[in-house]
Design a protein around this motif. Structure first.
Motif, short mmCIF file in Angstrom:
data_model
loop_
_atom_site.label_atom_id
_atom_site.label_comp_id
_atom_site.label_asym_id
_atom_site.label_seq_id
_atom_site.Cartn_x
_atom_site.Cartn_y
_atom_site.Cartn_z
N ALA A 30 0.84 -1.20 0.00
CA ALA A 30 0.00 0.00 0.00
C ALA A 30 0.87 1.24 0.00
N THR A 31 0.37 2.28 -0.64
CA THR A 31 1.04 3.58 -0.66
C THR A 31 0.23 4.55 0.18
N PHE A 32 0.91 5.25 1.07
CA PHE A 32 0.27 6.22 1.96
C PHE A 32 0.72 7.62 1.62
N ASN A 33 -0.20 8.55 1.67
CA ASN A 33 0.08 9.95 1.38
C ASN A 33 0.64 10.63 2.63
N ALA A 34 1.79 10.12 3.08
CA ALA A 34 2.45 10.65 4.28
C ALA A 34 3.94 10.34 4.18
N ASN A 49 9.14 9.92 -2.59
CA ASN A 49 9.01 11.37 -2.46
C ASN A 49 8.35 11.70 -1.12
N ASP A 50 7.17 12.32 -1.13
CA ASP A 50 6.52 12.66 0.13
C ASP A 50 5.48 11.60 0.54
#
Length: 151
Positions: free
Chosen positions: A14-18, A103-104
């Motif tokens: 999973a990719t988290f926006n954090a 990245n972010d």
């Protein structure tokens, strides 16, 4: 989120926006992991979380109907901001979580490996651990969203 099931392994990516540091803290700080760990409807009491190789992690998961599920694990490998490996007892399985900066954002690769295909079938198929894993990732995602500064 993607899920791979092979033989005796359940893997979720999973990719988290954090940022990586924030996701790492959510996994490694008892006061944070207690807020999101477990399937939907579960809460947690962390009794001990000694995040070092050989350290013990004891928690009780509480279901919505009041049933308690004691859990005990031993950390086998800790690479700060990179990897957590722990051995879970009763039922027995190994968990490996890899963390990667994008990245972010942060990508986690979370695998549960059971001792045998038969044990996998009991835990994943009969007790729906795959659904629980997805719900766990969703709860982490929601927790991380709550940490973002409001625009």
């Amino acid at each position: 989120m993607t899920e791979h099931i092979t033989g005796k392994t359940l893997q979720t990516v999973a990719t988290f926006n954090a940022p990586l540091e924030i996701v790492w803290d959510a996994w490694t700080k008892p006061e944070q992991i207690a807020t999101w760990w477990g399937p939907a409807g579960f809460t947690n009491t962390i009794h001990k979380m000694d995040l070092r190789e050989g350290g013990e992690w004891r928690l009780t998961m509480h279901s919505a109907n009041g049933q308690n599920f004691p859990n005990r694990s031993i950390f086998k490998e800790i690479i700060p901001l990179g990897k957590i490996v722990f051995e879970h007892f009763n039922p027995h399985f190994m968990t490996t979580v890899m963390f990667e900066r994008d990245n972010d954002k942060t990508i986690i690769d979370w695998s549960l490996e059971f001792d045998s295909p038969e044990m996998f079938d009991i835990i994943v198929k009969a007790h729906k651990a795959d659904r629980g894993q997805r719900e766990n990732v969703e709860k982490l995602e929601k927790y991380l969203e709550g940490l973002r500064p409001k625009a």
